[in-house]
Write a protein that holds these residues in place. Structure first.
Motif, PDB file in Angstrom:
ATOM      1  N   ARG A   1      37.292  13.540  26.852  1.00  0.00           N
ATOM      2  CA  ARG A   1      37.487  12.142  27.254  1.00  0.00           C
ATOM      3  C   ARG A   1      36.792  11.826  28.578  1.00  0.00           C
ATOM      4  O   ARG A   1      36.477  10.671  28.869  1.00  0.00           O
ATOM      5  CB  ARG A   1      38.986  11.834  27.367  1.00  0.00           C
ATOM      6  CG  ARG A   1      39.738  11.966  26.047  1.00  0.00           C
ATOM      7  CD  ARG A   1      41.235  11.768  26.235  1.00  0.00           C
ATOM      8  NE  ARG A   1      41.970  12.143  25.037  1.00  0.00           N
ATOM      9  CZ  ARG A   1      42.142  11.342  23.993  1.00  0.00           C
ATOM     10  NH1 ARG A   1      41.645  10.117  24.037  1.00  0.00           N
ATOM     11  NH2 ARG A   1      42.811  11.750  22.927  1.00  0.00           N
ATOM     12  N   GLY A   2      36.579  12.851  29.379  1.00  0.00           N
ATOM     13  CA  GLY A   2      35.926  12.638  30.655  1.00  0.00           C
ATOM     14  C   GLY A   2      34.410  12.682  30.602  1.00  0.00           C
ATOM     15  O   GLY A   2      33.750  12.523  31.643  1.00  0.00           O
ATOM     16  N   LEU A   3      33.848  12.870  29.403  1.00  0.00           N
ATOM     17  CA  LEU A   3      32.394  12.975  29.274  1.00  0.00           C
ATOM     18  C   LEU A   3      31.778  11.582  29.234  1.00  0.00           C
ATOM     19  O   LEU A   3      31.842  10.879  28.227  1.00  0.00           O
ATOM     20  CB  LEU A   3      32.020  13.747  28.006  1.00  0.00           C
ATOM     21  CG  LEU A   3      30.517  13.983  27.805  1.00  0.00           C
ATOM     22  CD1 LEU A   3      29.954  14.883  28.891  1.00  0.00           C
ATOM     23  CD2 LEU A   3      30.242  14.588  26.426  1.00  0.00           C
ATOM     24  N   THR A   4      31.199  11.181  30.338  1.00  0.00           N
ATOM     25  CA  THR A   4      30.489   9.908  30.435  1.00  0.00           C
ATOM     26  C   THR A   4      29.115  10.177  31.040  1.00  0.00           C
ATOM     27  O   THR A   4      28.880  11.215  31.674  1.00  0.00           O
ATOM     28  CB  THR A   4      31.238   8.906  31.326  1.00  0.00           C
ATOM     29  OG1 THR A   4      31.269   9.416  32.671  1.00  0.00           O
ATOM     30  CG2 THR A   4      32.662   8.694  30.828  1.00  0.00           C
ATOM     31  N   TYR A   5      28.205   9.211  30.870  1.00  0.00           N
ATOM     32  CA  TYR A   5      26.898   9.344  31.500  1.00  0.00           C
ATOM     33  C   TYR A   5      27.041   9.520  33.012  1.00  0.00           C
ATOM     34  O   TYR A   5      26.350  10.342  33.625  1.00  0.00           O
ATOM     35  CB  TYR A   5      26.048   8.107  31.222  1.00  0.00           C
ATOM     36  CG  TYR A   5      25.618   7.921  29.790  1.00  0.00           C
ATOM     37  CD1 TYR A   5      25.217   8.997  29.014  1.00  0.00           C
ATOM     38  CD2 TYR A   5      25.589   6.650  29.224  1.00  0.00           C
ATOM     39  CE1 TYR A   5      24.804   8.820  27.703  1.00  0.00           C
ATOM     40  CE2 TYR A   5      25.180   6.453  27.916  1.00  0.00           C
ATOM     41  CZ  TYR A   5      24.789   7.551  27.153  1.00  0.00           C
ATOM     42  OH  TYR A   5      24.376   7.367  25.853  1.00  0.00           O
ATOM     43  N   ARG A   6      27.913   8.743  33.597  1.00  0.00           N
ATOM     44  CA  ARG A   6      28.053   8.785  35.050  1.00  0.00           C
ATOM     45  C   ARG A   6      28.622  10.127  35.515  1.00  0.00           C
ATOM     46  O   ARG A   6      28.217  10.659  36.556  1.00  0.00           O
ATOM     47  CB  ARG A   6      28.933   7.631  35.538  1.00  0.00           C
ATOM     48  CG  ARG A   6      28.296   6.282  35.321  1.00  0.00           C
ATOM     49  CD  ARG A   6      29.014   5.164  36.059  1.00  0.00           C
ATOM     50  NE  ARG A   6      28.399   3.875  35.748  1.00  0.00           N
ATOM     51  CZ  ARG A   6      27.287   3.417  36.306  1.00  0.00           C
ATOM     52  NH1 ARG A   6      26.664   4.154  37.216  1.00  0.00           N
ATOM     53  NH2 ARG A   6      26.795   2.241  35.964  1.00  0.00           N
ATOM     54  N   ALA A   7      29.577  10.675  34.752  1.00  0.00           N
ATOM     55  CA  ALA A   7      30.146  11.972  35.135  1.00  0.00           C
ATOM     56  C   ALA A   7      29.096  13.072  35.063  1.00  0.00           C
ATOM     57  O   ALA A   7      29.025  13.942  35.934  1.00  0.00           O
ATOM     58  CB  ALA A   7      31.334  12.300  34.238  1.00  0.00           C
ATOM     59  N   VAL A   8      28.265  13.033  34.010  1.00  0.00           N
ATOM     60  CA  VAL A   8      27.202  14.031  33.863  1.00  0.00           C
ATOM     61  C   VAL A   8      26.175  13.866  34.976  1.00  0.00           C
ATOM     62  O   VAL A   8      25.711  14.850  35.567  1.00  0.00           O
ATOM     63  CB  VAL A   8      26.536  13.922  32.484  1.00  0.00           C
ATOM     64  CG1 VAL A   8      25.319  14.859  32.382  1.00  0.00           C
ATOM     65  CG2 VAL A   8      27.540  14.262  31.382  1.00  0.00           C
ATOM     66  N   ALA A   9      25.823  12.611  35.272  1.00  0.00           N
ATOM     67  CA  ALA A   9      24.851  12.363  36.334  1.00  0.00           C
ATOM     68  C   ALA A   9      25.361  12.878  37.677  1.00  0.00           C
ATOM     69  O   ALA A   9      24.624  13.512  38.441  1.00  0.00           O
ATOM     70  CB  ALA A   9      24.554  10.868  36.423  1.00  0.00           C
ATOM     71  N   GLN A  10      26.627  12.631  37.958  1.00  0.00           N
ATOM     72  CA  GLN A  10      27.193  13.092  39.215  1.00  0.00           C
ATOM     73  C   GLN A  10      27.216  14.610  39.281  1.00  0.00           C
ATOM     74  O   GLN A  10      26.886  15.208  40.310  1.00  0.00           O
ATOM     75  CB  GLN A  10      28.606  12.539  39.386  1.00  0.00           C
ATOM     76  CG  GLN A  10      29.252  12.931  40.704  1.00  0.00           C
ATOM     77  CD  GLN A  10      30.607  12.265  40.897  1.00  0.00           C
ATOM     78  OE1 GLN A  10      31.089  11.550  40.038  1.00  0.00           O
ATOM     79  NE2 GLN A  10      31.220  12.513  42.047  1.00  0.00           N
ATOM     80  N   GLU A  11      27.593  15.242  38.179  1.00  0.00           N
ATOM     81  CA  GLU A  11      27.645  16.709  38.135  1.00  0.00           C
ATOM     82  C   GLU A  11      26.260  17.321  38.311  1.00  0.00           C
ATOM     83  O   GLU A  11      26.103  18.355  38.968  1.00  0.00           O
ATOM     84  CB  GLU A  11      28.257  17.168  36.806  1.00  0.00           C
ATOM     85  CG  GLU A  11      28.337  18.668  36.607  1.00  0.00           C
ATOM     86  CD  GLU A  11      29.328  19.337  37.544  1.00  0.00           C
ATOM     87  OE1 GLU A  11      29.157  20.551  37.797  1.00  0.00           O
ATOM     88  OE2 GLU A  11      30.266  18.663  38.026  1.00  0.00           O
ATOM     89  N   ALA A  12      25.249  16.685  37.710  1.00  0.00           N
ATOM     90  CA  ALA A  12      23.880  17.210  37.772  1.00  0.00           C
ATOM     91  C   ALA A  12      23.142  16.776  39.025  1.00  0.00           C
ATOM     92  O   ALA A  12      22.076  17.320  39.337  1.00  0.00           O
ATOM     93  CB  ALA A  12      23.098  16.771  36.527  1.00  0.00           C
ATOM     94  N   GLY A  13      23.671  15.778  39.738  1.00  0.00           N
ATOM     95  CA  GLY A  13      22.992  15.277  40.922  1.00  0.00           C
ATOM     96  C   GLY A  13      21.770  14.445  40.607  1.00  0.00           C
ATOM     97  O   GLY A  13      20.755  14.527  41.305  1.00  0.00           O
ATOM     98  N   VAL A  14      21.863  13.653  39.526  1.00  0.00           N
ATOM     99  CA  VAL A  14      20.737  12.803  39.126  1.00  0.00           C
ATOM    100  C   VAL A  14      21.236  11.380  38.940  1.00  0.00           C
ATOM    101  O   VAL A  14      22.420  11.085  39.100  1.00  0.00           O
ATOM    102  CB  VAL A  14      20.090  13.315  37.812  1.00  0.00           C
ATOM    103  CG1 VAL A  14      19.569  14.738  37.983  1.00  0.00           C
ATOM    104  CG2 VAL A  14      21.078  13.236  36.645  1.00  0.00           C
ATOM    105  N   THR A  15      20.335  10.489  38.581  1.00  0.00           N
ATOM    106  CA  THR A  15      20.718   9.099  38.363  1.00  0.00           C
ATOM    107  C   THR A  15      21.333   8.911  36.981  1.00  0.00           C
ATOM    108  O   THR A  15      20.983   9.616  36.024  1.00  0.00           O
ATOM    109  CB  THR A  15      19.501   8.172  38.486  1.00  0.00           C
ATOM    110  OG1 THR A  15      18.544   8.525  37.481  1.00  0.00           O
ATOM    111  CG2 THR A  15      18.869   8.287  39.858  1.00  0.00           C
TER     112      THR A  15
END
Length: 206
Positions: free
Chosen positions: A39-53
């Motif tokens: 449920r926590g898998l969002t584009y923004r969460a992945v971007a934040q984790e990876a350090g990208v936009t």
């Protein structure tokens, strides 16, 4: 291989390119799910984790379902490459060497898969891709058993052996104790040696 763009808060973020960067995004997605569930898998969460936009994640995957499917495929490929499930030598002693080290080194990859398995009970639409992609595990297990044993491994034996490995990984994720995993794997290899000897004797008698 990276450049950067400033976020609204002024903090630079790395932009990753297609080859190495795509794998980095998939690894980040696996960690997000391992930490907070699907449920926590969002584009923004992945971007934040990876350090990208955020836009870079959208560019690479296009949809959340594509991100889930590709992350699952990536984690299975990673597991197959690092667990020695299929070393290809036909030697029992090589079978699944490094399994406990794989779990220790990258628990997020394995946790992602179990999270997705549980989520598929609530979302049946995930089951076909789970089944298709897990077939890669079964096929790799069967190919290696065929190298080890004097006869072809049947599907039931293949599933039994893989279920043992899968259970050991899950137990280590929850309980730790890599030494217990290693000891259990030694027992599994011993059983496979005994089975190979018994099947060879039966073939000789026949």
């Amino acid at each position: 291989m990276t450049d950067s763009a400033d976020t609204p808060a002024g903090r630079p973020r790395k932009r990753v390119h297609y080859g190495q960067g795509r794998a980095a995004l998939l690894n980040a997605a696996a960690r997000v799910v391992a930490q907070g569930g699907l449920r926590g898998l969002t584009y923004r969460a992945v971007a934040q984790e990876a350090g990208v936009t955020h836009g870079l994640v959208v560019h690479h995957f296009g949809s959340r379902d594509a991100l889930i499917e590709e992350t699952l495929a990536h984690t299975i490929r990673t597991s197959l490459n690092t667990s020695a499930l299929e070393p290809g030598t036909g030697r029992v002693d090589d079978f699944s060497v490094g399994l406990s080290d794989m779990v220790e080194a990258d628990p997020g990859t394995q946790s992602f898969q179990y999270e997705l398995l549980l989520e598929s009970r609530r979302r049946p639409e995930l089951v076909p891709q789970i089944r298709t992609l897990y077939d890669e595990y079964f096929q790799a297990t069967r190919r290696e058993l065929d190298r080890i044993l004097p006869v072809e491994a049947d599907p039931a034996l293949t599933r039994l052996v893989f279920a043992a490995l899968d259970g050991l990984v899950l137990h280590q994720l929850v309980l730790g104790e890599p030494e217990v995993t290693d000891a259990a794997l030694e027992q599994l290899r011993t059983l496979l040696k005994l089975l190979a000897s018994a099947l060879a004797a039966d073939a000789a008698d026949g």
